[in-house]
Design a protein around this motif. Sequence first.
Motif, PDB file in Angstrom:
ATOM      1  N   GLU A   1       0.837  -1.200   0.000  1.00  0.00           N
ATOM      2  CA  GLU A   1       0.000   0.000   0.000  1.00  0.00           C
ATOM      3  C   GLU A   1       0.876   1.256   0.000  1.00  0.00           C
ATOM      4  OE1 GLU A   1      -4.136  -1.532   2.077  1.00  0.00           O
ATOM      5  OE2 GLU A   1      -2.537  -0.812   3.406  1.00  0.00           O
ATOM      6  N   GLY A   2       1.983   1.184   0.743  1.00  0.00           N
ATOM      7  CA  GLY A   2       2.921   2.310   0.794  1.00  0.00           C
ATOM      8  C   GLY A   2       3.549   2.572  -0.569  1.00  0.00           C
ATOM      9  N   ARG A   3       3.905   1.488  -1.270  1.00  0.00           N
ATOM     10  CA  ARG A   3       4.496   1.618  -2.614  1.00  0.00           C
ATOM     11  C   ARG A   3       3.494   2.284  -3.558  1.00  0.00           C
ATOM     12  NH1 ARG A   3       9.864   0.823  -3.732  1.00  0.00           N
ATOM     13  NH2 ARG A   3       9.242   0.436  -5.876  1.00  0.00           N
ATOM     14  N   ARG A   4       2.234   1.863  -3.434  1.00  0.00           N
ATOM     15  CA  ARG A   4       1.212   2.441  -4.316  1.00  0.00           C
ATOM     16  C   ARG A   4       1.047   3.932  -4.022  1.00  0.00           C
ATOM     17  NH1 ARG A   4      -4.218   3.570  -4.958  1.00  0.00           N
ATOM     18  NH2 ARG A   4      -5.030   2.947  -6.996  1.00  0.00           N
ATOM     19  N   ASP A   5       0.982   4.263  -2.715  1.00  0.00           N
ATOM     20  CA  ASP A   5       0.805   5.665  -2.322  1.00  0.00           C
ATOM     21  C   ASP A   5       1.969   6.526  -2.805  1.00  0.00           C
ATOM     22  OD1 ASP A   5      -1.550   5.046  -1.132  1.00  0.00           O
ATOM     23  OD2 ASP A   5      -0.774   5.020   0.928  1.00  0.00           O
ATOM     24  N   ALA A   6       3.191   5.968  -2.745  1.00  0.00           N
ATOM     25  CA  ALA A   6       4.381   6.745  -3.099  1.00  0.00           C
ATOM     26  C   ALA A   6       4.632   6.764  -4.610  1.00  0.00           C
ATOM     27  CB  ALA A   6       5.600   6.154  -2.387  1.00  0.00           C
ATOM     28  N   SER A   7       3.880   5.963  -5.365  1.00  0.00           N
ATOM     29  CA  SER A   7       4.123   5.863  -6.804  1.00  0.00           C
ATOM     30  C   SER A   7       3.396   6.970  -7.548  1.00  0.00           C
ATOM     31  CB  SER A   7       3.641   4.503  -7.321  1.00  0.00           C
ATOM     32  OG  SER A   7       2.226   4.492  -7.364  1.00  0.00           O
ATOM     33  N   GLU A   8       3.601   6.986  -8.881  1.00  0.00           N
ATOM     34  CA  GLU A   8       2.938   7.980  -9.726  1.00  0.00           C
ATOM     35  C   GLU A   8       1.496   7.590 -10.031  1.00  0.00           C
ATOM     36  OE1 GLU A   8       5.127   5.735 -10.740  1.00  0.00           O
ATOM     37  OE2 GLU A   8       5.044   5.330 -12.896  1.00  0.00           O
ATOM     38  N   VAL A   9       1.049   6.464  -9.494  1.00  0.00           N
ATOM     39  CA  VAL A   9      -0.309   5.987  -9.788  1.00  0.00           C
ATOM     40  C   VAL A   9      -1.341   6.986  -9.252  1.00  0.00           C
ATOM     41  CG1 VAL A   9      -2.015   4.171  -9.295  1.00  0.00           C
ATOM     42  CG2 VAL A   9       0.355   3.559  -9.823  1.00  0.00           C
ATOM     43  N   GLU A  10      -2.242   7.414 -10.158  1.00  0.00           N
ATOM     44  CA  GLU A  10      -3.264   8.398  -9.807  1.00  0.00           C
ATOM     45  C   GLU A  10      -4.148   7.872  -8.682  1.00  0.00           C
ATOM     46  OE1 GLU A  10      -3.830  11.411 -10.869  1.00  0.00           O
ATOM     47  OE2 GLU A  10      -2.329  11.457 -12.477  1.00  0.00           O
ATOM     48  N   LYS A  11      -4.340   8.701  -7.669  1.00  0.00           N
ATOM     49  CA  LYS A  11      -5.244   8.293  -6.593  1.00  0.00           C
ATOM     50  C   LYS A  11      -6.689   8.591  -7.015  1.00  0.00           C
ATOM     51  CE  LYS A  11      -1.314   7.414  -4.692  1.00  0.00           C
ATOM     52  NZ  LYS A  11      -0.432   7.399  -5.829  1.00  0.00           N
ATOM     53  N   THR A  12      -6.834   9.624  -7.896  1.00  0.00           N
ATOM     54  CA  THR A  12      -8.144   9.893  -8.495  1.00  0.00           C
ATOM     55  C   THR A  12      -7.958   9.748 -10.001  1.00  0.00           C
ATOM     56  OG1 THR A  12      -8.133  11.698  -6.911  1.00  0.00           O
ATOM     57  CG2 THR A  12     -10.103  11.473  -8.261  1.00  0.00           C
ATOM     58  N   PRO A  13      -8.193   8.526 -10.519  1.00  0.00           N
ATOM     59  CA  PRO A  13      -7.872   8.264 -11.922  1.00  0.00           C
ATOM     60  C   PRO A  13      -8.648   9.141 -12.898  1.00  0.00           C
ATOM     61  CG  PRO A  13      -8.575   6.270 -10.776  1.00  0.00           C
ATOM     62  CD  PRO A  13      -8.776   7.399  -9.838  1.00  0.00           C
ATOM     63  N   VAL A  14      -7.966   9.469 -14.027  1.00  0.00           N
ATOM     64  CA  VAL A  14      -8.634  10.227 -15.088  1.00  0.00           C
ATOM     65  C   VAL A  14      -8.941   9.274 -16.238  1.00  0.00           C
ATOM     66  CG1 VAL A  14      -7.560  12.439 -14.561  1.00  0.00           C
ATOM     67  CG2 VAL A  14      -6.382  10.833 -16.080  1.00  0.00           C
ATOM     68  N   GLU A  15      -9.871   9.683 -17.064  1.00  0.00           N
ATOM     69  CA  GLU A  15     -10.232   8.870 -18.239  1.00  0.00           C
ATOM     70  C   GLU A  15      -9.122   8.977 -19.281  1.00  0.00           C
ATOM     71  OE1 GLU A  15     -12.326   6.126 -19.320  1.00  0.00           O
ATOM     72  OE2 GLU A  15     -13.245   7.158 -17.630  1.00  0.00           O
TER      73      GLU A  15
END
Length: 233
Positions: A217-231
Motif C-alpha cells: 500500500e505504501g508503494r502504491r501511495d508513493a508511486s505515480e499511480v493516480e489516486k483519483t484516476p482520469v479517463e
Amino acid sequence: MEDVRVIEVKQEVLSDNSKAADSFRTVLAQRGTFFLDIMASPGAGKTTLLLALIARLKARGVTDLGVIEADLESDVDALKIKEAGVASVELNTRGICHVEMGMVKKAYEAFADRRFAYLFLENIGNLVCPAEFDTGAHSRIMLLSVPEGYDKVYKYPPMFAVVDALVVTKSDYLSMNPDFDMDALRKQARALNSDLQIFVVSARTGEGIDELVTWLEGRRDASEVEKTPVEVS
Ligand SMILES: Nc1nc2c(ncn2[C@@H]2O[C@H](COP(=O)(O)OP(=O)(O)OP(=O)(O)O)[C@@H](O)[C@H]2O)c(=O)[nH]1
Ligand SMILES: [Mg+2]
C-alpha cells in the motif's frame, strides 16, 4: 576468412521491450492501477501468496483487484484466483520461459477496460529469464522459499538485483531447515541490492503477510499511480 556480420538482437529486443513497458506503466498509472510483478522459481509459493495478499487486501476494503496468471501451460492457477472471486486472465506462453510486454498488453486487453486498484502478474516460474524483461510493473518482487535454500542468492544474482523486495516464503519450514542461513541471505541480497526490502512470510501461518500488504500500500501511495484516476482514451 570472410567477414562475419554480428547482429546484436538481444539489446534491441530488450530496449524495444523497455520502451513499451514505460508506456504501459504510464497508462496504468493514469488509470489508477498499481501493477506488481511477482517472480520466483516453480513452486516457491507465488499463487498461494497471491491468495493470501488478496484476502488481506479485501479485509482492508480493497476489492478492485486483477491477476494475470502466466504459465507455460495450464489454467490451474488462473482458476484458483477466479475461485477467490478475483478477475484473472490466463497468459499461456506455450513454453516461453519469461513474460514480455506484448504478452502483458494482450492479457490486459482481455480485462476489457476494467479498472483495478492493484493488478498482479504471477510471472513464469523461473529464477533466471524473467529478471531481464520489464513487464511494465510499478514494482517487482521475488519470492524465495525456505525449502529452496538460501544459497540461491549466490547462484541467481540478477533477480535479487532488480527487485524492490525479496519475500522469503514458507517460513513455517524454518524449524525443519536449520541450514537456512537467513543472515547470510540478507547480507548477500543487500550486497547485490542495497535498497532491497526483505520480508519473511508464511501463507500457511499468516506470518508477515500484514507487513507485506502495508508495504505494498505504501508503494502504491508513493508511486505515480493516480489516486483519483482520469479517463484515458
Ligand atoms: N508449508 C507451506 N507451504 C506453502 C506455503 N506457500 C505455498 N505452499 C505450498 O507450496 C506448494 C507450491 O505453492 P504454489 O503457490 O502453487 O507455488 P507457485 O510458485 O505458484 O508454483 P508455480 O505456479 O507452479 O510455479 C503448494 O503445495 C503450496 O500449498 C507456505 O507458506 N507454507
Ligand atoms: Mg503458481
